[in-house]
Structure formats: C-alpha cells, structure tokens
Design a protein around this motif. Sequence first.
Motif, mmCIF file in Angstrom:
data_model
loop_
_atom_site.group_PDB
_atom_site.id
_atom_site.type_symbol
_atom_site.label_atom_id
_atom_site.label_comp_id
_atom_site.label_asym_id
_atom_site.label_seq_id
_atom_site.Cartn_x
_atom_site.Cartn_y
_atom_site.Cartn_z
ATOM 1 N N ARG A 1 0.853 -1.176 0.000
ATOM 2 C CA ARG A 1 0.000 0.000 0.000
ATOM 3 C C ARG A 1 0.891 1.228 0.000
ATOM 4 N N PRO A 2 0.371 2.332 -0.474
ATOM 5 C CA PRO A 2 1.209 3.535 -0.522
ATOM 6 C C PRO A 2 1.655 3.931 0.878
ATOM 7 N N GLY A 3 2.878 4.437 0.977
ATOM 8 C CA GLY A 3 3.406 4.857 2.267
ATOM 9 C C GLY A 3 2.624 6.019 2.848
ATOM 10 N N LEU A 4 2.225 5.888 4.078
ATOM 11 C CA LEU A 4 1.503 6.947 4.766
ATOM 12 C C LEU A 4 2.410 7.539 5.834
ATOM 13 N N MET A 5 2.197 8.793 6.132
ATOM 14 C CA MET A 5 2.961 9.437 7.193
ATOM 15 C C MET A 5 2.540 8.801 8.518
ATOM 16 N N LYS A 6 3.480 8.283 9.257
ATOM 17 C CA LYS A 6 3.143 7.646 10.525
ATOM 18 C C LYS A 6 3.784 8.411 11.675
ATOM 19 N N PRO A 7 3.135 8.406 12.821
ATOM 20 C CA PRO A 7 3.734 9.059 13.983
ATOM 21 C C PRO A 7 4.997 8.314 14.408
ATOM 22 N N MET A 8 5.997 9.049 14.806
ATOM 23 C CA MET A 8 7.262 8.450 15.201
ATOM 24 C C MET A 8 7.504 8.681 16.693
ATOM 25 N N ILE A 9 7.865 7.623 17.356
ATOM 26 C CA ILE A 9 8.265 7.708 18.760
ATOM 27 C C ILE A 9 9.790 7.702 18.749
ATOM 28 N N SER A 10 10.395 8.674 19.392
ATOM 29 C CA SER A 10 11.840 8.817 19.299
ATOM 30 C C SER A 10 12.518 8.689 20.661
ATOM 31 N N SER A 11 13.612 7.944 20.671
ATOM 32 C CA SER A 11 14.432 7.854 21.877
ATOM 33 C C SER A 11 15.752 8.607 21.654
ATOM 34 N N LYS A 12 15.686 9.658 20.851
ATOM 35 C CA LYS A 12 16.871 10.448 20.523
ATOM 36 C C LYS A 12 17.563 10.990 21.784
ATOM 37 N N LYS A 13 16.782 11.415 22.754
ATOM 38 C CA LYS A 13 17.344 11.953 24.003
ATOM 39 C C LYS A 13 18.166 10.885 24.735
ATOM 40 N N LEU A 14 17.674 9.663 24.757
ATOM 41 C CA LEU A 14 18.370 8.556 25.413
ATOM 42 C C LEU A 14 19.639 8.186 24.649
ATOM 43 N N ARG A 15 19.540 8.114 23.333
ATOM 44 C CA ARG A 15 20.709 7.784 22.501
ATOM 45 C C ARG A 15 21.781 8.865 22.584
ATOM 46 N N LYS A 16 21.344 10.114 22.706
ATOM 47 C CA LYS A 16 22.283 11.238 22.787
ATOM 48 C C LYS A 16 23.196 11.122 24.015
ATOM 49 N N LEU A 17 22.680 10.509 25.069
ATOM 50 C CA LEU A 17 23.494 10.276 26.267
ATOM 51 C C LEU A 17 24.490 9.132 26.086
ATOM 52 N N GLY A 18 24.320 8.356 25.013
ATOM 53 C CA GLY A 18 25.246 7.262 24.742
ATOM 54 C C GLY A 18 24.654 5.876 24.895
ATOM 55 N N PHE A 19 23.350 5.783 25.150
ATOM 56 C CA PHE A 19 22.734 4.463 25.296
ATOM 57 C C PHE A 19 22.669 3.767 23.951
ATOM 58 N N GLN A 20 22.999 2.465 23.945
ATOM 59 C CA GLN A 20 22.921 1.652 22.733
ATOM 60 C C GLN A 20 22.038 0.443 23.008
ATOM 61 N N TYR A 21 21.139 0.182 22.082
ATOM 62 C CA TYR A 21 20.236 -0.954 22.217
ATOM 63 C C TYR A 21 20.947 -2.251 21.857
ATOM 64 N N LYS A 22 20.614 -3.297 22.585
ATOM 65 C CA LYS A 22 21.198 -4.613 22.331
ATOM 66 C C LYS A 22 20.390 -5.380 21.276
ATOM 67 N N TYR A 23 19.073 -5.173 21.248
ATOM 68 C CA TYR A 23 18.175 -5.933 20.372
ATOM 69 C C TYR A 23 17.530 -5.032 19.328
ATOM 70 N N GLY A 24 17.475 -5.536 18.077
ATOM 71 C CA GLY A 24 16.794 -4.846 16.994
ATOM 72 C C GLY A 24 15.393 -5.417 16.785
#
Length: 94
Positions: free
Chosen positions: A59-82
């Motif tokens: 289906r055509p791509g629709l604009m979806k709301p994004m939840i961001s953990s940019k603030k957490l990553r900016k401190l240096g946190f790295q996720y273990k699981y994708g």
Amino acid sequence: MGSIGLVHVQDICIAHLFLMEEPKAEGQYICCVDNIDMHDLLLNHTFVRNIINDDLEERPGLMKPMISSKKLRKLGFQYKYGIEEIIHQQLMLL
C-alpha cells in the motif's frame, strides 16, 4: 495510529540502570529501538509471514507518527536488540 514503538524488555531494564548511573540524566526518557507500521510488520517480516495465511498487498506509504528515543541515545545508550530479534523472540513464545 497504526504505528508502534518496539523495544526488548532487557533493553528497558538496561536503560533504567544506564540512566540511574548517568550523571547527566534528567527528566523523562523514551525507550524505543524503532517504530514499525503494523501493515509493514505483517508484510515484510518473514517470521510473521510464516504464521499469517492472508494475502497482503503493498500500500502507498503513509505518514506515521514516530516515537523517538533520541534523548536517550544522545546520552550514549545503545540498544542490544533490533526489531528482527524482538519479533523472532516474541513469536517463539507463541
């Protein structure tokens, strides 16, 4: 909304410990490795496709709301699981 934020429960626990030990941490943080559209999840992830028998179409791509953990990553946190690992482990429980 059709879009969900995914995170592994172990990453949530690790993020809590990380923030308790991080002197620069303040306020609230979102812990979300990535966002995924429910339709894309069913259409594109082979673990799910093996369970679903319905014919799914692009289906055509629709604009979806994004939840961001940019603030957490900016401190240096790295996720273990994708996303792939999260989905795979969840389906193994079914």
